[in-house]
Design a protein around this motif. Structure first.
Motif, PDB file in Angstrom:
ATOM      1  N   GLU A 122      -7.676  10.243  11.626  1.00  9.68           N
ATOM      2  CA  GLU A 122      -8.463   9.184  12.293  1.00  9.68           C
ATOM      3  C   GLU A 122      -8.229   7.681  12.075  1.00  9.68           C
ATOM      4  OE1 GLU A 122     -12.652   9.797  12.199  1.00  9.68           O
ATOM      5  OE2 GLU A 122     -12.374  11.812  13.135  1.00  9.68           O
ATOM      6  N   LEU A 123      -7.582   7.501  10.747  1.00 11.55           N
ATOM      7  CA  LEU A 123      -7.090   6.124  10.430  1.00 11.55           C
ATOM      8  C   LEU A 123      -5.791   5.881  10.864  1.00 11.55           C
ATOM      9  CD1 LEU A 123      -7.455   3.581   8.631  1.00 11.55           C
ATOM     10  CD2 LEU A 123      -6.294   4.790   6.710  1.00 11.55           C
ATOM     11  N   ILE A 124      -4.949   6.719  11.003  1.00 10.89           N
ATOM     12  CA  ILE A 124      -3.751   6.557  11.788  1.00 10.89           C
ATOM     13  C   ILE A 124      -4.052   6.277  13.188  1.00 10.89           C
ATOM     14  CG2 ILE A 124      -1.546   7.740  12.395  1.00 10.89           C
ATOM     15  CD1 ILE A 124      -1.909   9.309   9.891  1.00 10.89           C
ATOM     16  N   GLU A 125      -4.736   7.045  13.971  1.00  3.23           N
ATOM     17  CA  GLU A 125      -5.160   6.825  15.332  1.00  3.23           C
ATOM     18  C   GLU A 125      -5.828   5.567  15.442  1.00  3.23           C
ATOM     19  OE1 GLU A 125      -7.651  10.012  16.103  1.00  3.23           O
ATOM     20  OE2 GLU A 125      -5.960  11.540  15.979  1.00  3.23           O
ATOM     21  N   ALA A 126      -6.726   5.100  14.520  1.00  3.91           N
ATOM     22  CA  ALA A 126      -7.375   3.873  14.530  1.00  3.91           C
ATOM     23  C   ALA A 126      -6.310   2.574  14.629  1.00  3.91           C
ATOM     24  CB  ALA A 126      -8.455   3.675  13.785  1.00  3.91           C
ATOM     25  N   ALA A 127      -5.227   2.645  13.685  1.00  3.70           N
ATOM     26  CA  ALA A 127      -4.214   1.941  13.505  1.00  3.70           C
ATOM     27  C   ALA A 127      -3.337   1.640  14.816  1.00  3.70           C
ATOM     28  CB  ALA A 127      -3.345   2.371  12.328  1.00  3.70           C
ATOM     29  N   ALA A 128      -2.943   2.621  15.612  1.00  3.64           N
ATOM     30  CA  ALA A 128      -2.466   2.398  16.829  1.00  3.64           C
ATOM     31  C   ALA A 128      -3.231   1.961  17.840  1.00  3.64           C
ATOM     32  CB  ALA A 128      -2.038   3.878  17.251  1.00  3.64           C
ATOM     33  N   ALA A 129      -4.621   2.234  17.766  1.00  2.00           N
ATOM     34  CA  ALA A 129      -5.484   1.636  18.974  1.00  2.00           C
ATOM     35  C   ALA A 129      -5.773   0.007  18.590  1.00  2.00           C
ATOM     36  CB  ALA A 129      -6.974   2.306  18.900  1.00  2.00           C
ATOM     37  N   LEU A 130      -5.709  -0.321  17.300  1.00  3.83           N
ATOM     38  CA  LEU A 130      -6.029  -1.582  16.917  1.00  3.83           C
ATOM     39  C   LEU A 130      -4.553  -2.500  17.013  1.00  3.83           C
ATOM     40  CD1 LEU A 130      -8.466  -0.713  14.193  1.00  3.83           C
ATOM     41  CD2 LEU A 130      -9.205  -1.899  16.368  1.00  3.83           C
ATOM     42  N   THR A 131      -3.405  -2.060  17.001  1.00  3.67           N
ATOM     43  CA  THR A 131      -2.511  -2.856  16.988  1.00  3.67           C
ATOM     44  C   THR A 131      -1.898  -3.483  18.466  1.00  3.67           C
ATOM     45  OG1 THR A 131      -1.478  -1.638  15.262  1.00  3.67           O
ATOM     46  CG2 THR A 131      -0.006  -2.944  16.558  1.00  3.67           C
ATOM     47  N   THR A 132      -1.860  -4.885  18.075  1.00  2.00           N
ATOM     48  CA  THR A 132      -1.493  -5.518  19.425  1.00  2.00           C
ATOM     49  C   THR A 132      -0.137  -6.535  19.012  1.00  2.00           C
ATOM     50  OG1 THR A 132      -2.637  -7.582  18.639  1.00  2.00           O
ATOM     51  CG2 THR A 132      -3.986  -5.876  19.982  1.00  2.00           C
ATOM     52  N   ASP A 133       0.109  -7.174  19.774  1.00  2.00           N
ATOM     53  CA  ASP A 133       1.330  -8.031  19.692  1.00  2.00           C
ATOM     54  C   ASP A 133       1.238  -9.396  18.629  1.00  2.00           C
ATOM     55  OD1 ASP A 133      -0.351  -9.716  21.127  1.00  2.00           O
ATOM     56  OD2 ASP A 133       1.262 -10.437  22.550  1.00  2.00           O
ATOM     57  N   LYS A 134      -0.020  -9.262  18.147  1.00  2.00           N
ATOM     58  CA  LYS A 134      -0.375 -10.398  17.207  1.00  2.00           C
ATOM     59  C   LYS A 134      -1.022  -9.705  15.925  1.00  2.00           C
ATOM     60  CE  LYS A 134      -1.114 -14.190  20.581  1.00  2.00           C
ATOM     61  NZ  LYS A 134      -1.884 -15.040  21.022  1.00  2.00           N
ATOM     62  N   VAL A 135      -1.645  -8.636  16.023  1.00  2.00           N
ATOM     63  CA  VAL A 135      -2.311  -7.932  15.068  1.00  2.00           C
ATOM     64  C   VAL A 135      -1.924  -6.827  14.683  1.00  2.00           C
ATOM     65  CG1 VAL A 135      -4.739  -7.220  14.324  1.00  2.00           C
ATOM     66  CG2 VAL A 135      -4.635  -9.362  15.986  1.00  2.00           C
ATOM     67  N   LYS A 136      -1.963  -6.183  13.466  1.00  3.24           N
ATOM     68  CA  LYS A 136      -1.538  -4.991  13.014  1.00  3.24           C
ATOM     69  C   LYS A 136      -2.861  -4.030  12.728  1.00  3.24           C
ATOM     70  CE  LYS A 136       3.216  -4.988  13.145  1.00  3.24           C
ATOM     71  NZ  LYS A 136       3.798  -4.272  13.874  1.00  3.24           N
ATOM     72  N   GLY A 137      -2.722  -2.644  13.088  1.00  2.00           N
ATOM     73  CA  GLY A 137      -3.917  -2.008  12.785  1.00  2.00           C
ATOM     74  C   GLY A 137      -4.602  -1.953  11.249  1.00  2.00           C
ATOM     75  N   VAL A 138      -3.627  -1.762  10.251  1.00  2.00           N
ATOM     76  CA  VAL A 138      -4.115  -1.593   9.204  1.00  2.00           C
ATOM     77  C   VAL A 138      -3.053  -2.144   8.028  1.00  2.00           C
ATOM     78  CG1 VAL A 138      -4.502   0.280   7.267  1.00  2.00           C
ATOM     79  CG2 VAL A 138      -4.881   0.560   9.576  1.00  2.00           C
ATOM     80  N   TYR A 139      -3.768  -2.733   7.126  1.00  2.00           N
ATOM     81  CA  TYR A 139      -3.052  -3.256   5.783  1.00  2.00           C
ATOM     82  C   TYR A 139      -3.335  -2.349   4.651  1.00  2.00           C
ATOM     83  CZ  TYR A 139      -1.097  -6.575   2.568  1.00  2.00           C
ATOM     84  OH  TYR A 139      -0.303  -7.301   1.683  1.00  2.00           O
ATOM     85  N   LEU A 140      -2.409  -1.903   3.778  1.00  2.00           N
ATOM     86  CA  LEU A 140      -2.581  -1.286   2.561  1.00  2.00           C
ATOM     87  C   LEU A 140      -1.995  -1.958   1.339  1.00  2.00           C
ATOM     88  CD1 LEU A 140      -1.658   2.519   3.994  1.00  2.00           C
ATOM     89  CD2 LEU A 140      -3.907   1.274   3.904  1.00  2.00           C
ATOM     90  N   GLY A 141      -1.617  -3.005   1.499  1.00  2.00           N
ATOM     91  CA  GLY A 141      -0.864  -3.698   0.541  1.00  2.00           C
ATOM     92  C   GLY A 141       0.726  -3.708   0.716  1.00  2.00           C
ATOM     93  N   ASN A 142       1.326  -4.606   0.023  1.00  2.00           N
ATOM     94  CA  ASN A 142       2.811  -4.776   0.625  1.00  2.00           C
ATOM     95  C   ASN A 142       3.624  -3.507   0.011  1.00  2.00           C
ATOM     96  OD1 ASN A 142       2.523  -7.037   2.091  1.00  2.00           O
ATOM     97  ND2 ASN A 142       2.792  -8.581   0.525  1.00  2.00           N
ATOM     98  N   THR A 143       3.173  -3.043  -1.230  1.00  2.00           N
ATOM     99  CA  THR A 143       3.822  -2.018  -2.054  1.00  2.00           C
ATOM    100  C   THR A 143       3.189  -1.017  -1.890  1.00  2.00           C
ATOM    101  OG1 THR A 143       2.408  -2.320  -4.094  1.00  2.00           O
ATOM    102  CG2 THR A 143       4.307  -3.639  -3.767  1.00  2.00           C
ATOM    103  N   LEU A 144       1.887  -0.567  -1.287  1.00  5.84           N
ATOM    104  CA  LEU A 144       1.410   0.574  -0.939  1.00  5.84           C
ATOM    105  C   LEU A 144       0.693   1.426  -2.147  1.00  5.84           C
ATOM    106  CD1 LEU A 144       3.649   2.485   1.714  1.00  5.84           C
ATOM    107  CD2 LEU A 144       1.877   0.491   2.045  1.00  5.84           C
ATOM    108  N   GLN A 145       1.052   0.698  -3.463  1.00  7.93           N
ATOM    109  CA  GLN A 145       0.570   1.414  -4.699  1.00  7.93           C
ATOM    110  C   GLN A 145      -0.910   1.498  -5.064  1.00  7.93           C
ATOM    111  OE1 GLN A 145       2.799  -1.168  -7.260  1.00  7.93           O
ATOM    112  NE2 GLN A 145       4.595  -0.297  -6.883  1.00  7.93           N
ATOM    113  N   ALA A 146      -1.673   0.563  -4.321  1.00  3.54           N
ATOM    114  CA  ALA A 146      -2.934   0.710  -4.572  1.00  3.54           C
ATOM    115  C   ALA A 146      -3.823   1.859  -3.851  1.00  3.54           C
ATOM    116  CB  ALA A 146      -3.818  -0.543  -3.978  1.00  3.54           C
TER     117      ALA A 146
END
Length: 420
Positions: free
Chosen positions: A174-198
């Motif tokens: 559902e997080l992956i699906e939400a990221a797709a639905a929320l992404t626009t030309d100006k806004v990305k759906g999800v941010y996990l950090g630049n390294t993803l390590q967190a």
């Protein structure tokens, strides 16, 4: 935990174990640029702190030190992303600090680097979160004093989810699906950090696995974790993940500046987010992965340790007792006046009005229901090994089973050294 000879963890091997710590992703809410001050001096105790990102933190630490009558205490406020490697390098020199903040890791105990603090903790042990006590205990002895608990979860813009017709994600799918639905030309759906390590350990827990089991055996190489790695790869390649934010996950600016609709971050950033976004803000845990999964919240945070090799170790213990055991006013100030953290002292947490309602109360509830604490046996080398898995399987297109097999070898060698 079982006893073991110190011969496998010399000061030099301790430093080698810390190599690559800059990539470890263990810093919470730190600043940027570089600097390392000197260590112990004849006329003062020296303490090392990493540079917290919240305004007023450096001044607060120095204010507490100035109020202490037992000795002069000087603070080295170490800026830059490499606090861990700078700390460990300093511990190999004559200018090592007398006390320092870090996270509970057993190699510090096995090498004789950190002092036993049981005598100062035991009288108030029942007033600490017992998971914090456990995460600092080896062979019945307590080796650090927790200063703050830092639950980490997803923050989201309520209005953006409502506009997109998206519910709060309950699963990684559902997080992956939400990221797709929320992404626009100006806004990305999800941010996990630049390294993803967190999000590595939260994902392991959310898959129903663990870092180590109760017998100190690897517990992360499961079908659920393999499934999670494949799903994270799908999210990484989707185009819906913010990958190049100006600051890493610990900084709230990606969400505050409208670069993303959902951001993984820590409770410390909650006041800054509320100031920028008002009530347009919600939180949820790392969602469950697979049928065996369960939502997960990582409890980060920082603890104070005494350098057992310092000539002034007993004086340093007295200072730690005075500040982090006796001075509840300062402990509350540190936890609640510069960002939001949960006080590890249960009496302080219960009386913390700032955490009793609204979004902070939601964060505390998630922490209580889904919180996971540091395992003192999960060392820096093990952390690095799982980061390598993410780098290979999520950022690249490596095979999860093969990557986890490689990780098993590193973790197994570490466990052999630590537990025989």
């Amino acid at each position: 935990m079982s006893a073991m000879s110190n011969r496998n963890w010399s000061r030099r091997s301790l430093f080698r174990a810390a190599a690559g710590m800059a990539a470890a992703g263990t810093l919470a809410a730190c600043g940027s640029n570089n600097g390392l001050g000197g260590g112990s001096s004849a006329d003062s105790l020296v303490q090392y702190f990493h540079a917290y990102g919240e305004a007023g933190t450096e001044q607060a630490v120095k204010k507490y030190a100035a109020a202490y009558d037992g000795a002069k205490v000087s603070t080295q406020w170490i800026t830059g992303s490499n606090f861990e490697s700078k700390l460990f390098a300093s511990l190999l020199t004559d200018s090592a600090p007398d006390l320092f903040e870090f996270h509970p890791q057993i190699q510090l105990v096995r090498s004789g680097q950190v002092a036993d603090l049981t005598d100062i903790v035991e009288p108030v042990e029942d007033d600490f979160n017992q998971a914090d006590i456990q995460s600092h205990t080896v062979d019945g002895k307590v080796y650090g004093v927790r200063m703050i608990d830092d639950p980490q979860f997803f923050f989201y813009r309520r209005s953006l989810l409502e506009k997109a017709g998206v519910g709060v994600p309950q699963t990684l799918d559902e997080l992956i699906e939400a990221a797709a639905a929320l992404t626009t030309d100006k806004v990305k759906g999800v941010y996990l950090g630049n390294t993803l390590q967190a999000v590595i350990r939260p994902m392991i827990w959310a898959a129903g696995a663990d870092t180590l089991d109760a017998g100190n055996r690897p517990a992360y190489h499961t079908d659920g974790v393999v499934e999670g790695l494949k799903k994270m790869r799908k999210l990484f390649t989707s185009g819906d993940l913010l990958l190049d934010a100006p600051a890493d996950y610990w900084d709230p600016s990606a969400l505050n500046q409208g670069l993303t609709a959902i951001q993984f971050c820590g409770m410390w950033a909650m006041p800054a987010m509320q100031q920028a976004l008002g009530d347009d803000l919600g939180v949820f845990p790392f969602p469950k992965v697979g049928d065996a999964g369960k939502p997960a919240v990582y409890n980060g945070g920082w603890s104070m340790f005494v350098n057992a090799r310092s000539d002034r170790a007993e004086e340093a213990k007295e200072y730690v007792k005075w500040l982090w055991i006796d001075q509840k006013e300062y402990q509350e100030d540190w936890a609640l006046s510069y960002g939001f953290h949960i006080p590890p002292r249960t009496s302080i947490a219960r009386s913390a009005d700032k955490l009793k309602s609204g979004l902070p109360a939601e964060g505390v509830k998630l922490f209580g229901e889904y919180g996971h604490f540091d395992n003192i046996g999960w060392t820096q080398a093990m952390i690095k090994a799982t980061e390598d898995v993410f780098a290979d399987c999520v950022r690249k297109d490596g095979d999860p089973e093969a990557s986890l097999d490689t990780c098993d070898k590193v973790v197994g060698a570490e466990l052999d050294k630590l537990f025989g």
